[in-house]
Motif scaffolding. Structure first.
Motif, PDB file in Angstrom:
ATOM      1  N   SER A  44       0.930  -1.182  -0.045  1.00 34.07           N
ATOM      2  CA  SER A  44      -0.002  -0.087  -0.049  1.00 34.07           C
ATOM      3  C   SER A  44       0.778   1.335   0.079  1.00 34.07           C
ATOM      4  O   SER A  44       0.285   2.295   0.339  1.00 34.07           O
ATOM      5  N   ASP A  45       2.159   1.024  -0.059  1.00 32.79           N
ATOM      6  CA  ASP A  45       2.977   2.283  -0.149  1.00 32.79           C
ATOM      7  C   ASP A  45       3.100   2.706  -1.613  1.00 32.79           C
ATOM      8  O   ASP A  45       4.190   2.491  -2.180  1.00 32.79           O
ATOM      9  N   THR A  46       2.161   3.314  -2.112  1.00 32.35           N
ATOM     10  CA  THR A  46       1.930   3.804  -3.451  1.00 32.35           C
ATOM     11  C   THR A  46       1.701   5.249  -3.563  1.00 32.35           C
ATOM     12  O   THR A  46       1.294   5.935  -2.529  1.00 32.35           O
ATOM     13  N   GLU A  47       1.961   5.863  -4.578  1.00 34.93           N
ATOM     14  CA  GLU A  47       2.022   7.400  -4.882  1.00 34.93           C
ATOM     15  C   GLU A  47       1.138   7.490  -6.295  1.00 34.93           C
ATOM     16  O   GLU A  47       1.566   6.872  -7.149  1.00 34.93           O
ATOM     17  N   LEU A  48       0.427   8.766  -6.142  1.00 37.17           N
ATOM     18  CA  LEU A  48      -0.171   9.126  -7.526  1.00 37.17           C
ATOM     19  C   LEU A  48       0.653   9.429  -8.456  1.00 37.17           C
ATOM     20  O   LEU A  48       1.616  10.519  -8.202  1.00 37.17           O
ATOM     21  N   GLU A  49       1.125   8.764  -9.475  1.00 37.35           N
ATOM     22  CA  GLU A  49       1.992   9.107 -10.512  1.00 37.35           C
ATOM     23  C   GLU A  49       1.243  10.111 -11.532  1.00 37.35           C
ATOM     24  O   GLU A  49       1.822  11.171 -11.895  1.00 37.35           O
ATOM     25  N   SER A  50       0.048  10.010 -12.164  1.00 35.02           N
ATOM     26  CA  SER A  50      -0.469  10.787 -13.291  1.00 35.02           C
ATOM     27  C   SER A  50      -1.808  10.492 -12.708  1.00 35.02           C
ATOM     28  O   SER A  50      -2.662   9.371 -12.546  1.00 35.02           O
ATOM     29  N   THR A  51      -2.778  11.865 -12.914  1.00 36.80           N
ATOM     30  CA  THR A  51      -4.129  11.650 -12.810  1.00 36.80           C
ATOM     31  C   THR A  51      -5.031  11.014 -14.068  1.00 36.80           C
ATOM     32  O   THR A  51      -6.045  10.687 -13.949  1.00 36.80           O
ATOM     33  N   PHE A  52      -4.168  10.966 -15.177  1.00 38.97           N
ATOM     34  CA  PHE A  52      -4.748   9.990 -16.356  1.00 38.97           C
ATOM     35  C   PHE A  52      -3.867   8.950 -16.544  1.00 38.97           C
ATOM     36  O   PHE A  52      -2.460   9.294 -16.937  1.00 38.97           O
ATOM     37  N   GLU A  55      -6.467   5.645 -20.207  1.00 40.78           N
ATOM     38  CA  GLU A  55      -7.859   6.179 -20.567  1.00 40.78           C
ATOM     39  C   GLU A  55      -8.275   7.330 -19.642  1.00 40.78           C
ATOM     40  O   GLU A  55      -7.533   7.402 -18.329  1.00 40.78           O
ATOM     41  N   VAL A  56      -9.084   7.941 -19.762  1.00 41.39           N
ATOM     42  CA  VAL A  56      -9.419   9.363 -18.908  1.00 41.39           C
ATOM     43  C   VAL A  56      -9.860   8.586 -17.680  1.00 41.39           C
ATOM     44  O   VAL A  56     -10.087   9.213 -16.596  1.00 41.39           O
ATOM     45  N   SER A  57     -10.538   7.435 -17.655  1.00 42.97           N
ATOM     46  CA  SER A  57     -11.253   6.885 -16.557  1.00 42.97           C
ATOM     47  C   SER A  57     -10.259   6.308 -15.554  1.00 42.97           C
ATOM     48  O   SER A  57     -10.561   5.390 -14.450  1.00 42.97           O
ATOM     49  N   LYS A  58      -8.938   6.474 -16.049  1.00 47.10           N
ATOM     50  CA  LYS A  58      -7.749   5.619 -14.972  1.00 47.10           C
ATOM     51  C   LYS A  58      -6.934   6.736 -14.622  1.00 47.10           C
ATOM     52  O   LYS A  58      -6.687   7.525 -15.300  1.00 47.10           O
ATOM     53  N   SER A  59      -6.288   6.390 -13.244  1.00 43.89           N
ATOM     54  CA  SER A  59      -5.079   7.134 -12.948  1.00 43.89           C
ATOM     55  C   SER A  59      -3.912   6.078 -12.728  1.00 43.89           C
ATOM     56  O   SER A  59      -4.010   4.676 -12.464  1.00 43.89           O
ATOM     57  N   GLN A  60      -2.701   6.909 -12.930  1.00 38.41           N
ATOM     58  CA  GLN A  60      -1.653   5.743 -12.770  1.00 38.41           C
ATOM     59  C   GLN A  60      -0.955   6.037 -11.560  1.00 38.41           C
ATOM     60  O   GLN A  60      -0.776   7.217 -10.848  1.00 38.41           O
ATOM     61  N   PHE A  61      -0.513   5.031 -10.992  1.00 40.79           N
ATOM     62  CA  PHE A  61       0.018   5.059  -9.523  1.00 40.79           C
ATOM     63  C   PHE A  61       1.553   4.399  -9.538  1.00 40.79           C
ATOM     64  O   PHE A  61       1.702   3.413 -10.466  1.00 40.79           O
ATOM     65  N   TYR A  62       2.583   4.642  -8.951  1.00 37.82           N
ATOM     66  CA  TYR A  62       3.594   4.241  -8.750  1.00 37.82           C
ATOM     67  C   TYR A  62       3.906   3.688  -7.304  1.00 37.82           C
ATOM     68  O   TYR A  62       3.545   4.008  -6.403  1.00 37.82           O
ATOM     69  N   CYS A  63       4.570   2.147  -7.520  1.00 33.68           N
ATOM     70  CA  CYS A  63       4.599   1.387  -6.306  1.00 33.68           C
ATOM     71  C   CYS A  63       6.060   1.512  -5.763  1.00 33.68           C
ATOM     72  O   CYS A  63       7.004   1.159  -6.569  1.00 33.68           O
ATOM     73  N   ASN A  64       6.242   2.106  -4.479  1.00 28.53           N
ATOM     74  CA  ASN A  64       7.438   2.114  -3.724  1.00 28.53           C
ATOM     75  C   ASN A  64       8.053   0.687  -3.328  1.00 28.53           C
ATOM     76  O   ASN A  64       9.275   0.642  -3.140  1.00 28.53           O
ATOM     77  N   GLY A  65       7.357  -0.178  -3.310  1.00 29.04           N
ATOM     78  CA  GLY A  65       7.641  -1.703  -2.997  1.00 29.04           C
ATOM     79  C   GLY A  65       8.310  -2.274  -3.993  1.00 29.04           C
ATOM     80  O   GLY A  65       9.471  -2.899  -3.763  1.00 29.04           O
ATOM     81  N   CYS A  66       7.685  -2.485  -5.276  1.00 32.72           N
ATOM     82  CA  CYS A  66       8.371  -3.220  -6.354  1.00 32.72           C
ATOM     83  C   CYS A  66       8.541  -2.321  -7.611  1.00 32.72           C
ATOM     84  O   CYS A  66       9.085  -2.850  -8.474  1.00 32.72           O
ATOM     85  N   HIS A  67       8.430  -1.124  -7.311  1.00 28.00           N
ATOM     86  CA  HIS A  67       9.065  -0.012  -8.366  1.00 28.00           C
ATOM     87  C   HIS A  67       8.434  -0.171  -9.604  1.00 28.00           C
ATOM     88  O   HIS A  67       8.886  -0.224 -10.871  1.00 28.00           O
ATOM     89  N   THR A  68       6.928  -0.381  -9.695  1.00 29.62           N
ATOM     90  CA  THR A  68       6.203  -0.729 -10.862  1.00 29.62           C
ATOM     91  C   THR A  68       5.133   0.503 -10.819  1.00 29.62           C
ATOM     92  O   THR A  68       4.616   1.040 -10.182  1.00 29.62           O
ATOM     93  N   ILE A  69       4.689   0.886 -12.131  1.00 35.08           N
ATOM     94  CA  ILE A  69       3.487   1.740 -12.357  1.00 35.08           C
ATOM     95  C   ILE A  69       2.371   0.980 -12.698  1.00 35.08           C
ATOM     96  O   ILE A  69       2.698   0.089 -13.501  1.00 35.08           O
TER      97      ILE A  69
END
Length: 90
Positions: A44-52, A55-69
């Motif tokens: 659950s150690d994630t950060e909002l990477e991009s609000t889009f 698709e417009v209905s999705k947001s991108q997050f970055y995981c600090n645990g496994c370093h994936t988006i």
């Protein structure tokens, strides 16, 4: 006369538009209120990477645990207004 995108401040001078970091504040508030769990490692150690995302209905997050988006569907829990009554009929 040169044109400027800056708005006048209280004393009539022009404010520097680059000094306005309300977009950065909004991004931080969005990332603080949305919690996403990484689908790859479960962290659950994630950060909002991009609000889009893709698709417009999705947001991108970055995981600090496994370093994936990863992407997450934007859903605030409220039923969207469809313009129809919710009485169960079509």
């Amino acid at each position: 006369m040169s044109s400027s995108n800056a708005t006048p401040n209280a004393d009539g001078g022009r404010a520097d538009p680059s000094s306005d970091d309300t977009a950065g504040d909004k991004h931080q508030k969005e990332s603080a209120k949305v919690e996403a769990v990484c689908p790859f490692c479960g962290s659950s150690d994630t950060e909002l990477e991009s609000t889009f995302g893709s698709e417009v209905s999705k947001s991108q997050f970055y995981c600090n645990g496994c370093h994936t988006i990863f992407e997450r569907i934007k859903y605030d829990g409220a039923m969207p207004d469809t313009g129809r009554e919710r009485d169960g009929t079509r």
